[in-house]
Design a protein around this motif. Structure first.
Motif, PDB file in Angstrom:
ATOM      1  N   PRO A   1     -29.869 -25.405  57.727  1.00 41.74           N
ATOM      2  CA  PRO A   1     -29.118 -24.581  58.682  1.00 41.74           C
ATOM      3  C   PRO A   1     -28.307 -23.514  57.963  1.00 41.74           C
ATOM      4  O   PRO A   1     -27.697 -23.771  56.927  1.00 41.74           O
ATOM      5  CB  PRO A   1     -28.202 -25.594  59.383  1.00 41.74           C
TER       6      PRO A   1
ATOM      7  N   GLN B   1     -26.369 -30.080  52.562  1.00 38.21           N
ATOM      8  CA  GLN B   1     -26.278 -30.244  54.010  1.00 38.21           C
ATOM      9  C   GLN B   1     -26.418 -28.924  54.767  1.00 38.21           C
ATOM     10  O   GLN B   1     -26.998 -28.879  55.843  1.00 38.21           O
ATOM     11  CB  GLN B   1     -24.914 -30.865  54.370  1.00 38.21           C
ATOM     12  N   ALA B   2     -25.823 -27.858  54.217  1.00 37.55           N
ATOM     13  CA  ALA B   2     -25.811 -26.587  54.945  1.00 37.55           C
ATOM     14  C   ALA B   2     -25.589 -25.432  53.981  1.00 37.55           C
ATOM     15  O   ALA B   2     -25.023 -25.597  52.903  1.00 37.55           O
ATOM     16  CB  ALA B   2     -24.710 -26.589  56.013  1.00 37.55           C
TER      17      ALA B   2
ATOM     18  N   TYR C   1     -25.158 -21.472  58.515  1.00 41.68           N
ATOM     19  CA  TYR C   1     -23.987 -21.598  59.392  1.00 41.68           C
ATOM     20  C   TYR C   1     -22.984 -20.486  59.086  1.00 41.68           C
ATOM     21  O   TYR C   1     -22.504 -20.366  57.966  1.00 41.68           O
ATOM     22  CB  TYR C   1     -23.355 -22.980  59.175  1.00 41.68           C
TER      23      TYR C   1
ATOM     24  N   ALA D   1     -20.338 -32.086  62.109  1.00 43.98           N
ATOM     25  CA  ALA D   1     -21.794 -31.894  62.153  1.00 43.98           C
ATOM     26  C   ALA D   1     -22.488 -32.518  60.953  1.00 43.98           C
ATOM     27  O   ALA D   1     -23.604 -33.032  61.074  1.00 43.98           O
ATOM     28  CB  ALA D   1     -22.118 -30.400  62.237  1.00 43.98           C
ATOM     29  N   PHE D   2     -21.845 -32.462  59.784  1.00 43.12           N
ATOM     30  CA  PHE D   2     -22.441 -32.954  58.538  1.00 43.12           C
ATOM     31  C   PHE D   2     -21.414 -33.836  57.816  1.00 43.12           C
ATOM     32  O   PHE D   2     -20.669 -33.348  56.957  1.00 43.12           O
ATOM     33  CB  PHE D   2     -22.852 -31.784  57.634  1.00 43.12           C
TER      34      PHE D   2
ATOM     35  N   TRP E   1     -20.658 -24.566  66.694  1.00 47.81           N
ATOM     36  CA  TRP E   1     -22.008 -25.106  66.851  1.00 47.81           C
ATOM     37  C   TRP E   1     -22.826 -24.792  65.595  1.00 47.81           C
ATOM     38  O   TRP E   1     -23.739 -23.937  65.626  1.00 47.81           O
ATOM     39  CB  TRP E   1     -22.645 -24.497  68.103  1.00 47.81           C
ATOM     40  N   PRO E   2     -22.557 -25.450  64.496  1.00 47.03           N
ATOM     41  CA  PRO E   2     -23.162 -25.075  63.204  1.00 47.03           C
ATOM     42  C   PRO E   2     -24.663 -25.288  63.101  1.00 47.03           C
ATOM     43  O   PRO E   2     -25.304 -24.673  62.246  1.00 47.03           O
ATOM     44  CB  PRO E   2     -22.422 -25.953  62.196  1.00 47.03           C
ATOM     45  N   GLU E   3     -25.238 -26.129  63.939  1.00 50.21           N
ATOM     46  CA  GLU E   3     -26.668 -26.411  63.818  1.00 50.21           C
ATOM     47  C   GLU E   3     -27.525 -25.486  64.670  1.00 50.21           C
ATOM     48  O   GLU E   3     -28.748 -25.545  64.609  1.00 50.21           O
ATOM     49  CB  GLU E   3     -26.937 -27.871  64.175  1.00 50.21           C
ATOM     50  N   GLU E   4     -26.895 -24.626  65.469  1.00 46.88           N
ATOM     51  CA  GLU E   4     -27.654 -23.679  66.283  1.00 46.88           C
ATOM     52  C   GLU E   4     -28.025 -22.458  65.447  1.00 46.88           C
ATOM     53  O   GLU E   4     -27.194 -21.935  64.713  1.00 46.88           O
ATOM     54  CB  GLU E   4     -26.829 -23.249  67.506  1.00 46.88           C
TER      55      GLU E   4
ATOM     56  N   ARG F   1     -34.170 -17.755  55.571  1.00 48.90           N
ATOM     57  CA  ARG F   1     -34.692 -18.844  56.423  1.00 48.90           C
ATOM     58  C   ARG F   1     -36.198 -19.035  56.213  1.00 48.90           C
ATOM     59  O   ARG F   1     -36.696 -20.156  56.268  1.00 48.90           O
ATOM     60  CB  ARG F   1     -34.416 -18.533  57.892  1.00 48.90           C
TER      61      ARG F   1
END
Length: 424
Positions: free
Chosen positions: A186, A159-160, A188, A16-17, A204-207, A178
């Protein structure tokens, strides 16, 4: 943490990243002095810039401040990892209140003395510090601008943000992060753990809402259907018998020869399937309910009512809360009917009028007809709402150790701690 789980996390994060996995590019925030938690990426320890000794300090507040300082040294940070969202929340609260001192430590290459930081440990950690006036100036400039989006501004290559959980009691901190400090990044949650057992992985780390693929060989799981209409006892079912859209209570046997247990009332919903394996969403913990007359108000629904009431208090923002049933007070609860004791920390408001306090009770009556019925009959007394001072919940979490803080207190010692911080 199994090596397979750590490797699955690293593979998913990289997919994802692609820039996330760099040497020394991950900072770790967490506190578990009695039994240190393995980082999620423990299969690749060179990822971390946080000294191991900073994770096991005797004081939670000191540990988080030292870890934050080492994270601030690394401008090119790619991943910010916290064992619990509350730990990240409290570390960023330390940044809000102490950024000037942190900037001074960065500028001079020092580690200031503080309670809970033994001198010998401070000396060993200070050897790793080097003066960095440029980074100190960046920290001052960003903090002066305010703290919304501060994480992305301090670490522009981030990135996360990786956290150990986003459900249950920790959801309030995730929502706050958030909205404010972690805005635009994101959050995660890579792994699904229950009562110490690793059960699944989030692919699904971006959800924003986490879903977990259950991995059949990590623990032996059975599932008890949550069917309100069924009056006869239900039998447990196995992975291959789950239905999409249904809710189940988890029954876990983590290792051979262990007892089966219902995992603190862990309830999950089957969100779908991935290559024939169930994908689940944690829903609630049935052990975390308020019930003085059998009304059973779940923690997540109580939280929604409390947030709605807080929206009716002009200028107030809910920071944190816990509840207790009046029966935990024993004789000190007085002659009144059983009721809820609620302790809140607010930002932007120092006191509440009696009318404002009653709004929470009104919201609960509107949201839960059975509670309204008991209140009308007098079987449940009026809710008592208490304001606590800043830092009260950090003190409570320190007393809890490495465990997530419950929203419904069941221990007298924890209730005594939060009662000692009441200001109104």
């Amino acid at each position: 943490l199994s090596a397979q789980g750590a490797l699955l996390y690293l593979h998913t994060l990289h997919a994802a990243f692609p820039q996330a996995l760099t040497r020394g590019g991950t900072a770790l925030l967490g506190w578990a002095p009695a039994a240190p938690r393995a980082p999620v990426g423990c299969a690749l320890p060179t990822l971390y810039c946080t000294p191991a000794e900073a994770l096991a300090l005797p004081s939670r507040a000191a540990a988080l401040r030292v870890q934050l300082l080492f994270a601030l040294r690394t401008r090119a940070l790619r991943v910010l990892e916290a064992g619990l969202p509350a730990e990240l929340h409290d570390a960023l609260a330390a940044l809000r209140s102490g950024w000037a001192e942190l900037a001074r430590d960065l500028e001079l290459g020092t580690l200031s003395p503080q309670p809970g930081l033994p001198e010998d440990v401070r000396g060993r950690l200070q050897v790793l510090m080097v003066p960095d006036s440029t980074r100190a100036a960046e920290l001052r400039a960003e903090c002066v601008q305010g703290f919304e989006g501060i994480v992305r501004r301090l670490w522009p290559q981030l990135q996360a943000v990786v956290v150990g959980t986003v459900c249950g009691a920790e959801q309030l901190y995730c929502d706050a992060l958030r909205r404010a400090e972690c805005a635009g990044l994101p959050l995660y949650c890579p792994l699904y753990r229950v009562d110490g057992a690793l059960l699944g992985v989030n692919l699904w780390p971006e959800e924003p809402a986490p879903r977990f693929l259950l991995c059949p060989e990590w623990a032996f799981c059975e599932f008890l259907p949550c069917l309100a209409a069924e009056r006869e006892p239900q039998r447990t079912v196995l992975l291959g018998e789950l239905w999409e859209g249904r809710e189940y209570s988890l029954v876990l046997t983590a290792r051979p020869d262990e007892y089966r247990c219902c995992c603190s009332g862990e309830v999950l919903r089957v969100a779908g399937f991935h290559k024939q394996c169930p994908v689940v969403e944690p829903v609630r913990r049935e052990s975390q309910v308020l019930s003085v007359r059998g009304e059973s108000i779940p923690e997540e629904r109580f939280c929604r009512s409390l947030c709605r009431a807080a929206g009716l208090w002009p200028g107030a923002r809910l920071v944190d809360y816990v509840c207790a049933e009046s029966t935990l007070l024993g004789a000190s609860s007085g002659p009144s009917a059983p009721h809820y004791e609620v302790f809140v920390e607010l930002r932007g408001l120092r006191d509440l009028s009696e009318g404002q306090r009653h709004k929470l009770d009104h919201c609960l009556q509107e949201d839960f007809p059975i509670y309204k019925s008991f209140r009308f009959k007098g079987s449940i007394g009026p809710l008592r709402l208490h304001l606590v001072g800043a830092g009260a919940f950090a003190r409570l979490r320190e007393a809890m150790g490495a465990e997530p803080m419950p929203r419904v207190l069941r221990e007298e010692r924890l209730l005594a701690i939060i009662q000692g911080t009441v200001i109104s």
